[in-house]
Enzyme design. Sequence first.
Site, mmCIF file in Angstrom:
data_model
loop_
_atom_site.group_PDB
_atom_site.id
_atom_site.type_symbol
_atom_site.label_atom_id
_atom_site.label_comp_id
_atom_site.label_asym_id
_atom_site.label_seq_id
_atom_site.Cartn_x
_atom_site.Cartn_y
_atom_site.Cartn_z
ATOM 1 N N THR D 57 -24.743 -61.037 2.422
ATOM 2 C CA THR D 57 -23.476 -61.736 2.257
ATOM 3 C C THR D 57 -23.023 -61.763 0.801
ATOM 4 O O THR D 57 -21.833 -61.617 0.501
ATOM 5 C CB THR D 57 -23.634 -63.188 2.761
ATOM 6 O OG1 THR D 57 -23.954 -63.148 4.147
ATOM 7 C CG2 THR D 57 -22.363 -63.991 2.554
ATOM 8 N N HIS D 60 -21.399 -58.589 -0.011
ATOM 9 C CA HIS D 60 -20.027 -58.562 0.533
ATOM 10 C C HIS D 60 -19.072 -59.315 -0.387
ATOM 11 O O HIS D 60 -17.950 -58.873 -0.639
ATOM 12 C CB HIS D 60 -19.980 -59.209 1.926
ATOM 13 C CG HIS D 60 -20.717 -58.438 2.965
ATOM 14 N ND1 HIS D 60 -20.477 -57.117 3.237
ATOM 15 C CD2 HIS D 60 -21.714 -58.813 3.825
ATOM 16 C CE1 HIS D 60 -21.279 -56.702 4.215
ATOM 17 N NE2 HIS D 60 -22.044 -57.716 4.584
#
Lengths: 361, 361, 361, 361
Positions: D57, D60
Amino acid sequence: MTTQAAAVLDAPPLGTTMRALVKGSAAPGAQIREVPVPQPGPGEILVKVLAASVCGTDVHIERWDPWAQENFGPPPMIFGHEMAGIVVARGPGATRIPLGELIAAETHWVDWTCYQCRTGRAHICQNNRTLGVKVPGAFAQYVVMPEVNAWVSDRLTPEIAALQEPLGNAVHAAFVEEVAGQTALVTGCGPIGLMSIGVLKIAGARSVFATDINPERLAMATQMGANLALDARDDVVARLKAETDGNGVDIVLEMSGSAAALHQGLAAVTNGGRVSLMGTHAVPATLDLSQEVIFKGIRIYGITGRRLWDTWYRTTALLEEGLDISPVITHRLPLGDYAKAFDLVASGHAGKIVLLPQEEA
Amino acid sequence: MTTQAAAVLDAPPLGTTMRALVKGSAAPGAQIREVPVPQPGPGEILVKVLAASVCGTDVHIERWDPWAQENFGPPPMIFGHEMAGIVVARGPGATRIPLGELIAAETHWVDWTCYQCRTGRAHICQNNRTLGVKVPGAFAQYVVMPEVNAWVSDRLTPEIAALQEPLGNAVHAAFVEEVAGQTALVTGCGPIGLMSIGVLKIAGARSVFATDINPERLAMATQMGANLALDARDDVVARLKAETDGNGVDIVLEMSGSAAALHQGLAAVTNGGRVSLMGTHAVPATLDLSQEVIFKGIRIYGITGRRLWDTWYRTTALLEEGLDISPVITHRLPLGDYAKAFDLVASGHAGKIVLLPQEEA
Amino acid sequence: MTTQAAAVLDAPPLGTTMRALVKGSAAPGAQIREVPVPQPGPGEILVKVLAASVCGTDVHIERWDPWAQENFGPPPMIFGHEMAGIVVARGPGATRIPLGELIAAETHWVDWTCYQCRTGRAHICQNNRTLGVKVPGAFAQYVVMPEVNAWVSDRLTPEIAALQEPLGNAVHAAFVEEVAGQTALVTGCGPIGLMSIGVLKIAGARSVFATDINPERLAMATQMGANLALDARDDVVARLKAETDGNGVDIVLEMSGSAAALHQGLAAVTNGGRVSLMGTHAVPATLDLSQEVIFKGIRIYGITGRRLWDTWYRTTALLEEGLDISPVITHRLPLGDYAKAFDLVASGHAGKIVLLPQEEA
Amino acid sequence: MTTQAAAVLDAPPLGTTMRALVKGSAAPGAQIREVPVPQPGPGEILVKVLAASVCGTDVHIERWDPWAQENFGPPPMIFGHEMAGIVVARGPGATRIPLGELIAAETHWVDWTCYQCRTGRAHICQNNRTLGVKVPGAFAQYVVMPEVNAWVSDRLTPEIAALQEPLGNAVHAAFVEEVAGQTALVTGCGPIGLMSIGVLKIAGARSVFATDINPERLAMATQMGANLALDARDDVVARLKAETDGNGVDIVLEMSGSAAALHQGLAAVTNGGRVSLMGTHAVPATLDLSQEVIFKGIRIYGITGRRLWDTWYRTTALLEEGLDISPVITHRLPLGDYAKAFDLVASGHAGKIVLLPQEEA
C-alpha cells in the site's frame, strides 16, 4: 509392503482354529482358548490381527465390574477392540479394500439408518454395538468386521495403526473447537490424556498443561510435550492463572473421569472457554452448575468415539505429519501374557500396552 | 414520539430529589425513600425510568438470601435492573444518543479491557458489575448509566423495551445454535422460559415442548405457543420420545434451576443434541456425567447475560417481526406497590410484573 | 394411507411396459415411449411415480443446449428427477422402507466412499450421478432407485413430496448460517427463489426482500411472504439500504444465475454478511473481487444439492410446521403434456409445474 | 525492559520537531520533512516509532496510482502504518497502557458504534479510517494514535512487533476455519503469503503447498516451511491432486491478487473446501461461478484487516510459541532510505523491509 502382501497367503483354510482371549463366563477372569476362525459374511472382511492394544474397558470386562456386567456380551465371547491387521479374506460385496492391506478398526458397529447416523453423528448411533463389547472382539489371531469399519492405514506400523482408535478419542476431544494459539489443560495422563498432549502441541496450542497424581504419568506428560506437568494435589488453579496472565486456560480436556479433576478444570478454564469431557465417570459428580458453568458462560462437550470419518482423516493426517505417540507405548506382549497386561494397566504403572496375537507367549 | 420528545422537558433541575426503592440495610426488606437525583458523569446519561420489571434476583435481594448477602451492594443502595426510560441529560462525552430517546439498559457494566471483553465475550467480563446489584439500580424515578449500556428502543413501548433484558437471556440461550426445524424442550415456565417459547416458535422450531409443575404457568406456556405443555411430574421423557419418532428433542433450554428438570432434559435430549443452562441452581446438582452427557455426545452451554450486541440486535429484530411477549406480563404496578410485587413473584402466581416509577402508588 | 396401501397391489407383473418421457437422440426434443418397467437390483426399490415436477434442467435437456450435450445420458434415456411415488417392489437387501410407503428421491446417486462422502459432504461427491441426467429418470410411470436415496414422506401429498428436492436447495442455501432476526435478499424469483422466501419467513428472518424482472414472479414473491418485491431494474441497493438503517442486508440468496443480480446482491449485503450462490450461471461473471468481496469481508457459499440428510430432515420439518409452498405450483399436467410444460417453464409464465405420470393426457 | 523504561525519558518537549516521510502533493513521490511532533488528544497516546515496515500500500501511495488517488489523504500527509514503538506520552483518559511499553498498532481507526463494530466485526467498520491512509501515518519518529488501537507487545522485538499487522492478515485468512490435519495451498509468496506458510505449519496443517512465479520467493517459501514450492506456470493443479490422493487441497489462501492464481486455487481446492481471498485484485476477475464455485460447494471468505482482538491474541500467541517470521525480513533501512525500500518492494526482490525512523540515513 512386501510383508503385508505376503500376508495374503496366510488366509486360513476353512475349519482352521485360532488362539483367542475369551471372557468365558459371567465372572472375573478370562481364558486363552482355541476357537474356530470366523468367516466373513456379506459386506464383511476377515482380518489377521497384528496388534491389539489394551483399553481400560478391557480391564473392566476382565474384572467383571458392574459396567461389564451390564454391557458385555453375553459370555462366552472374545473381547478386545483397539486393533490393526491385514485383510486376508472378503465376504460377498466387500470390494473396497484390497487383500493384503493394513487396516485399523473403527470399533463402533453403527446402524447407518438412525437419526444420528443420517445427520453426521454416527459415533453416537442409537443402536451402536462396540467391537469386543457387544460383538466378538480382536484379542484373537483373526477377527471379522464390516468392511465399512476398516480404516486403511498402509503408511503406519501395526501398533500405531491400532492406537488410532484411542488417539481418535483425543483428536475428537481436542478439535471440537480450534486449538492453535490457545492455552490448554489436560486433566488425567492415562494413555488418551498423554496422546492428547501431543495432539494439542502439533496443532499449535500456545501452552499445554497436564495434571495427574501419578509421577510416572507426569513424567510421560513432559515427554509428550506438556509445557508444565502438575501434581493435581497442588494448587493447580492458582498456578494456571499465574501462567495465563490471570485469565485461566482456553481449553480443558478432562481425561481422568475424576470429579476432583473436573472441578479443577472448571475452576481453571477462562470465562467462555470450553471443556471436553472424555474420561468416564464411574460415579455421579456433584457440580455447582451456577458458579462452575452458567456464570462462566462455558461450553461442555460430551465426547465419545470418533466422528466418522472426519476424526479418522485428521488422526491419520497428524500421524503422517509427525505426531509421535510411541512414547505412550510402554509394553509389547504376546497375547498369552494378557493377565500381566491387565495387571499393569490396573496398577497405573503402564502407558499403553500392545498385545501381539501372532506371537507365542 | 410526541410524548417522548416532551419528556426531555422533564430533565430535573439540579438538587431535585426522586422516589426510589432502597435496600437500606443488610437485612430482609426494602424501603421507598426520597433521594437525590443522580448526576451523569463523563460518558454517562441520566434516564427517566418509565418501566422497571421485577426479576427473581430482586426478590433475592429484598429477602436478603445468602446469594444477596454475598453479592449485593453494600446497602444502602437502590436495586432493580430491568428497565426502560427516556434520556433526559447527558454527561461530558455522551453524544451518541439524542435526548428524548427511549432506551433500555444492558445491565452489565463491563470493563471493555479484559480478555473476554476484547474477544467478543463481554457478557462474561471478568470485572462485570451489574446494575442494581453492584451499582445503584433502576427501581427509581431516575437512573444514571454509561451511555454505552443504553440500547435505543424507539419502536417499542417502555414495558416491552424493559423486558428486552430478560428476553435477551432467552434469545441468547436459544440461539447458541440454530433453531429452525428442530424440536425443543423448555424446562421451567417462569418469565424467561415463557419468553423462550415465543422465541423458538418465531424462529421456526418444529415443536416446542414445555414443562413446569405450576398449572398457571403451563397455561401461559400454551398461550405463548408451546405445542405441548406438560406437568414435570408426569413421564415427560416417554412422552417426548413418542412425540419425536423415538429420537428425543434436539434442543433443551433449562430455565428452572431445578436438578430434577435438568435430569429430565438430559434424558429427553437426542444423542448429539444441545442443552442451554440458564436457570440458576441454588444448590449443587449431582449428575451421572457418563450416561447423561458423555455417552450421549451432547453439548452443554452455560448461559448468562446477553452477547453485546448480537443478542440485542436479534432481540429487537424478533420483537419488530412480531414476537409477542405481552402475555408474559401479568401485572403493572406503581413502584410503591413493590411489596405486593415481590410477594406475587415469590408465590409463583405471576408472570412478569412491571413497576411504574413515575406513577403514584 | 388407504390409497397408498392399495398401491402395493399395483406392483406391475414382470414384463409389463410403462409410459415414459425419453430423450431419444442427441438433438432437441423428447418423446413419450412405451418401455419396459425396470426391475430393482440389489439394494434398489421400484417406485410408482405419482408426481414429477419440472426443473430448469429438464428444459435444458429437452432443448439440448451445450450443458445437456456435455452432461446428459447418453440418449436414449428417460429424464426427469424431482419426484415422489409409492414403493411397489424391493430388490434383494432393500428392507428399510416398507412397500406402500410414499417416498421422494434424493436425486444424487453418490458413491459413499470418496473423501467428500466420508466427511459429511456427500452432496458434492466426486462421483455423483444425478437421476434423470446420468441414470434413467422419473418422467415415467415407474422408476428404480437405490433404497438409500428414498426419503419417506408419508405425511405429505405426492406433489409436495416431489417438491422437497428443489425446496431442499432453498433450505440448504438459506441455512448455511442462521436466519432468525436477520434481513435477507432473494435475487431471482423462479420456483427455488420463491420457496426460499417462504423458508426465510418461517425461520424468523426479520425482513425478506426479493428481486426479479418478471412482474408475475414478483407478485408470487409477495404471495410467498416477501416484505418487499422489487423490480431488479430499479435502484434496489439504495432502497435496501434505506430499509435496513443504512446497513444493507445480512443475507443474500442468489437464485437467478444472473451476473447483474449478483452485483446487486454484493452491493446490498452488509459488511461481513453472507451470500449463497445457487442459481446456475450459464456464462462467466466478472467481479471486482477487491471491492465486492474482500474489503467487505463477506462469505460466499457455493450451493448445490442438499446435505444428506440434514437438509432433508429440516425440509420435511419446515413443511410439517406449516411452510406452505403450494402457491409456487401453477400447473398440474398429465405427463403427455410435457411439451406444454417445457414451453411454459421456458417462457417464464409459470412457477412450478407438476407432471402426473399416472394420468392420461 | 530497561531500555524501554529508559525510553520514557525520550518524550519530546512541546514544540519539538521530528523527521517524517510525507506525501507532499497529489503526484508521484514523497519527501522527508521536519514537522512538529504531534500531541496526543483525549484517549490518545504518543508513540516513539522504533520500527515501521513497508506494505505494498505504501508503494501505491508513493507511486500515486489510481487507488491512492482515490483513497489517500489528502496530501500533504505522513504515510506508513505497520509499526511498533514505545509509549512516551498519554492524553487525557488514556490510562490503560503504561508509559515505556512497547506497542504495535492495529491500523484500523474504527468508529466502535456502527452495526459491524457492535457485532464483533469491527475490522469491517463502515467508517474505518486507516493509519497512514486517512490519518497521519507512522513513517516518522513519532505518531499519535487512539490508545485503544495499541497492542502491548512487550515480549517481542520492535521489528517483529511491527510485523504483527500483516502477520495478522495471514492469521485472519488462515483461521476462518480450522487448519490442523488439513492440506493447504498458498498462492502468492509475497510477505503475507510467506508468513501464512509459517502460520499454517505451526498450526498443524498436513501439507502446505505454495506457488509464485518469482524463484526468490519460492526459495523463501521453502525456508518458511512449505512442503512444496511450485512455479505457478507449471501444471500446479495436476501436481496438487497427485499429492493429495486425488482429492485436491482443503484450504486455499489466495495472497497474490492475481486472477490466474485464483483460478488455479479454485481448481485445486477439494469439493467443499474453503478459499480465503486476501490479495488485492487491481482489476476485475472473470469467474465461471457454476464450475468453480457452485458445483464444488466451496466457501469463499473475503479477508481484510484483523479481527479485534481475536486475531491479535492469536498472532501474539503463535509468535510466543515459536513461529519464526524473521526469514521474511530481508532488509532493515533507515527511514531516509525510503526510496530504495520502495524500489526494492516494487521490483519483487525483497521480502519485508523494515524502516528505522530513529536511525540516521
